[in-house]
Design an enzyme around this catalytic site. Structure first.
Site, PDB file in Angstrom:
ATOM      1  CE1 TYR A  41       7.581  18.608 -35.974  1.00 40.07           C
ATOM      2  CE2 TYR A  41       6.387  16.700 -36.832  1.00 40.07           C
ATOM      3  CZ  TYR A  41       6.385  17.946 -36.229  1.00 40.07           C
ATOM      4  OH  TYR A  41       5.199  18.531 -35.860  1.00 40.07           O
ATOM      5  CB  SER A  68      -3.068  18.265 -35.142  1.00 41.47           C
ATOM      6  OG  SER A  68      -2.422  19.498 -35.298  1.00 41.47           O
ATOM      7  CE1 TYR A  82      -0.740  24.316 -31.324  1.00 40.48           C
ATOM      8  CE2 TYR A  82      -0.807  23.272 -33.467  1.00 40.48           C
ATOM      9  CZ  TYR A  82      -0.296  23.353 -32.185  1.00 40.48           C
ATOM     10  OH  TYR A  82       0.663  22.468 -31.786  1.00 40.48           O
ATOM     11  CB  THR A 108      -2.436  23.605 -28.131  1.00 41.80           C
ATOM     12  OG1 THR A 108      -2.931  22.307 -28.456  1.00 41.80           O
ATOM     13  CG2 THR A 108      -0.972  23.497 -27.751  1.00 41.80           C
ATOM     14  NE  ARG A 136       9.231  21.659 -31.101  1.00 43.26           N
ATOM     15  CZ  ARG A 136       7.986  21.555 -31.509  1.00 43.26           C
ATOM     16  NH1 ARG A 136       7.720  20.926 -32.636  1.00 43.26           N
ATOM     17  NH2 ARG A 136       6.992  22.032 -30.790  1.00 43.26           N
ATOM     18  CE  LYS A 162      -2.065  18.234 -26.893  1.00 37.80           C
ATOM     19  NZ  LYS A 162      -0.738  18.798 -27.071  1.00 37.80           N
ATOM     20  CG  HIS A 199       3.724  20.749 -27.312  1.00 34.29           C
ATOM     21  ND1 HIS A 199       2.522  21.381 -27.502  1.00 34.29           N
ATOM     22  CD2 HIS A 199       4.101  20.343 -28.553  1.00 34.29           C
ATOM     23  CE1 HIS A 199       2.198  21.364 -28.787  1.00 34.29           C
ATOM     24  NE2 HIS A 199       3.150  20.734 -29.447  1.00 34.29           N
ATOM     25  NE  ARG A 232       7.045  17.869 -30.761  1.00 35.64           N
ATOM     26  CZ  ARG A 232       7.678  17.205 -31.714  1.00 35.64           C
ATOM     27  NH1 ARG A 232       8.513  16.232 -31.382  1.00 35.64           N
ATOM     28  NH2 ARG A 232       7.491  17.464 -32.982  1.00 35.64           N
ATOM     29  N   GLY A 248       5.560  11.310 -22.049  1.00 36.22           N
ATOM     30  CA  GLY A 248       6.541  10.414 -21.458  1.00 36.22           C
ATOM     31  C   GLY A 248       6.046   9.002 -21.199  1.00 36.22           C
ATOM     32  CB  ILE A 249       2.669   7.416 -21.389  1.00 28.20           C
ATOM     33  CG1 ILE A 249       2.015   8.550 -20.622  1.00 28.20           C
ATOM     34  CG2 ILE A 249       2.081   6.038 -21.102  1.00 28.20           C
ATOM     35  CD1 ILE A 249       1.741   8.307 -19.196  1.00 28.20           C
ATOM     36  N   GLY A 288       1.878  11.090 -27.525  1.00 27.33           N
ATOM     37  CA  GLY A 288       2.089  11.234 -28.956  1.00 27.33           C
ATOM     38  C   GLY A 288       3.011  10.151 -29.485  1.00 27.33           C
TER      39      GLY A 288
HETATM   40  C1  LIG Z   1       5.563  14.801 -33.857  1.00 26.08           C
HETATM   41  C2  LIG Z   1       4.671  15.509 -32.883  1.00 26.08           C
HETATM   42  C3  LIG Z   1       3.737  16.420 -33.358  1.00 26.08           C
HETATM   43  C4  LIG Z   1       2.884  17.085 -32.461  1.00 26.08           C
HETATM   44  N1  LIG Z   1       1.925  17.931 -32.948  1.00 26.08           N
HETATM   45  C5  LIG Z   1       1.070  18.545 -32.086  1.00 26.08           C
HETATM   46  C6  LIG Z   1       0.034  19.388 -32.566  1.00 26.08           C
HETATM   47  O1  LIG Z   1      -0.144  19.587 -33.760  1.00 26.08           O
HETATM   48  N2  LIG Z   1      -0.772  19.983 -31.644  1.00 26.08           N
HETATM   49  C7  LIG Z   1      -0.629  19.788 -30.290  1.00 26.08           C
HETATM   50  O2  LIG Z   1      -1.368  20.363 -29.501  1.00 26.08           O
HETATM   51  N3  LIG Z   1       0.340  18.974 -29.820  1.00 26.08           N
HETATM   52  C8  LIG Z   1       1.171  18.341 -30.672  1.00 26.08           C
HETATM   53  N4  LIG Z   1       2.149  17.510 -30.173  1.00 26.08           N
HETATM   54  C9  LIG Z   1       2.227  17.245 -28.714  1.00 26.08           C
HETATM   55  C10 LIG Z   1       1.380  16.021 -28.352  1.00 26.08           C
HETATM   56  O3  LIG Z   1       0.007  16.305 -28.439  1.00 26.08           O
HETATM   57  C11 LIG Z   1       1.677  15.575 -26.894  1.00 26.08           C
HETATM   58  O4  LIG Z   1       1.530  16.656 -26.026  1.00 26.08           O
HETATM   59  C12 LIG Z   1       3.090  15.003 -26.739  1.00 26.08           C
HETATM   60  O5  LIG Z   1       3.416  14.179 -27.826  1.00 26.08           O
HETATM   61  C13 LIG Z   1       3.187  14.232 -25.434  1.00 26.08           C
HETATM   62  O6  LIG Z   1       4.450  13.711 -25.255  1.00 26.08           O
HETATM   63  P1  LIG Z   1       4.902  12.215 -25.680  1.00 26.08           P
HETATM   64  O7  LIG Z   1       5.195  12.264 -27.144  1.00 26.08           O
HETATM   65  O8  LIG Z   1       6.093  11.958 -24.847  1.00 26.08           O
HETATM   66  O9  LIG Z   1       3.750  11.297 -25.372  1.00 26.08           O
HETATM   67  C14 LIG Z   1       3.011  16.845 -31.058  1.00 26.08           C
HETATM   68  C15 LIG Z   1       3.966  15.928 -30.603  1.00 26.08           C
HETATM   69  C16 LIG Z   1       4.781  15.258 -31.493  1.00 26.08           C
HETATM   70  C17 LIG Z   1       5.777  14.261 -30.957  1.00 26.08           C
END
Ligand SMILES: Cc1cc2nc3c(=O)[nH]c(=O)nc-3n(C[C@H](O)[C@H](O)[C@H](O)COP(=O)(O)O)c2cc1C
Length: 387
Positions: free
Chosen positions: A32, A114, A137, A163, A172, A260, A284, A287, A317-318, A338
């Protein structure tokens, strides 16, 4: 020395945290975090994009004192990198959002909470004295939306981020294969995976009950209903959400407000028009829409269009300090991510996140010195070359 500490001490970079998280987590939960949409092309490009641009250093600059602080959306951060909001953190480690909040506070940086958090904004407010972002959200249920806004206001969150890239759930496929749901549902293959990770299973079952406190009371079945996150996006969020709704939310929040998931210049300009103070250039984490452009690839044109009117954050991507320096050179005010702290959270809770943030801080400081700069506002496109 505990087993967890031994493993943690070997984590010097993103990939090593990822490997440790993979060992520690039942596979549906690891995938996940680790997975993305469709063929995961955008996900891969998010990091690879940084390799197409090189840093050009200057020398003999007197860099014994380095200041890596930035101000973004009115928040002074001790480092130019913060923790993006992510859902369901207590699935990854039993301390969940608490661990991230405490670690971010130690490093004087911001973190996002979140709408799908597993610790409430009220509880977070009590333990964190660093800038806090609430991720919103937009639900069909307007009562829930009003309650979320009010709770984040009352808990004195500093920044609101709406978002805008999850109007429907991304495809996914790893989650489809593993049957990932929240809370985890027992299927024959997931039982094996949970049984072979007894530490995780023990913590999950013995710690306070898993909950999503921002939603409870508003989801008729209760938040203990096993749903996939894609299902939640597709059934509970309001697909009619438009610029008017965003503008109203921005007005109602009446403070630092960001969108976002902005990727086009046109949308970046509209964000300025409706009164936003920031945007996260983000897909995101790959995703949602696979085949869409990477944030770093899109950063220059967005910064050229709105960089003097609004704070632009490059998100996704960082994995290295140099990625942050490249994004800041291009015109971003800060970077966020994230997975850059989630694998560390899964690997070792608060200690893990602290170690990940410390690695970034150390890398950014070293890289600034090697670039010949003492302050981040000395970075510019002058010190970047495309291949
Ligand atoms: C496991 C996971 C859960 C996430 N849940 C949310 C969320 O609840 N709300 C949201 O706006 N973005 C969510 N994101 C997106 C992150 O805020 C962010 O945009 C993303 O992780 C950036 O990419 P990175 O993982 O390569 O740094 C989620 C990302 C991951 C990996």
């Amino acid at each position: 020395m505990g087993k967890s500490k031994m493993g943690l001490n070997r984590c010097h970079n993103f990939q090593e945290f990822r490997r440790l998280a993979k060992q520690r987590l039942p596979s549906p939960i690891f995938h996940y975090i680790d997975g993305a949409a469709d063929d995961e092309l955008t996900y891969k490009r998010n990091t690879a994009a940084f390799d197409d641009v090189d840093l050009v250093p200057n020398v003999l600059a007197g860099v014994e004192d380095v200041d890596m602080s930035v101000t973004v959306m009115g928040q002074k951060l001790d480092m130019p990198l913060y923790c993006a909001p992510t859902a369901l953190q207590r699935l990854f480690h039993h301390d969940g959002e608490r661990a991230v909040a405490k670690a971010a506070s130690k490093f004087g940086t911001m973190f996002g909470v979140s709408s799908l958090a597993t610790v409430s904004v009220e509880d977070i407010a009590e333990i964190a004295d660093t800038p806090k972002m609430f991720q919103f959200y937009f639900h069909k249920d307007r009562g829930l939306n009003d309650a979320l806004l009010q709770r984040a206001k009352d808990a004195k969150f500093d920044v609101m981020a709406l978002t805008v890239d999850t109007i429907t759930g991304g495809n996914r496929e790893r989650d489809l294969k593993t049957g990932f749901t929240s809370p985890p549902r027992l299927t024959p293959s997931s039982i094996i995976s949970f049984a072979t990770h007894p530490m995780w299973a023990w913590n999950f079952l013995t710690k306070p009950k898993f909950d999503m406190p921002h939603l409870s009371g508003y989801v008729s079945e209760g938040t203990n209903l096993a749903v996939s996150v894609g299902e939640y996006f597709s059934t509970m969020l309001d697909q009619s959400m438009n610029w008017k709704d965003a503008e109203k939310l921005c007005r109602d929040w009446d403070g630092q407000f960001a969108l976002k998931g902005i990727m086009s210049v046109e949308d970046a300009k509209r964000a300025v028009d409706i009164g936003c103070t920031g945007i996260m250039v983000s897909n995101h984490g790959g995703r949602q829409l696979d085949g869409s452009r990477a944030p770093f690839d899109q950063l220059a044109e967005i910064c050229d269009a709105v960089g003097d009117k609004i704070d632009v954050v490059c998100e996704g991507g960082i994995q290295r300090g140099t990625h942050a320096l490249k994004a800041l050179s291009m015109g971003a005010k800060a970077v966020s991510g994230g997975r850059l702290y989630l694998y560390a959270l899964a690997a070792a809770g608060q200690q893990g996140v602290e170690r990940a943030l410390n690695n970034f801080r150390t890398e950014i400081e070293r890289d600034m010195k090697l670039m010949g700069i003492a302050r981040l506002d000395q970075l510019s496109r002058e010190n970047l070359r495309s291949r």
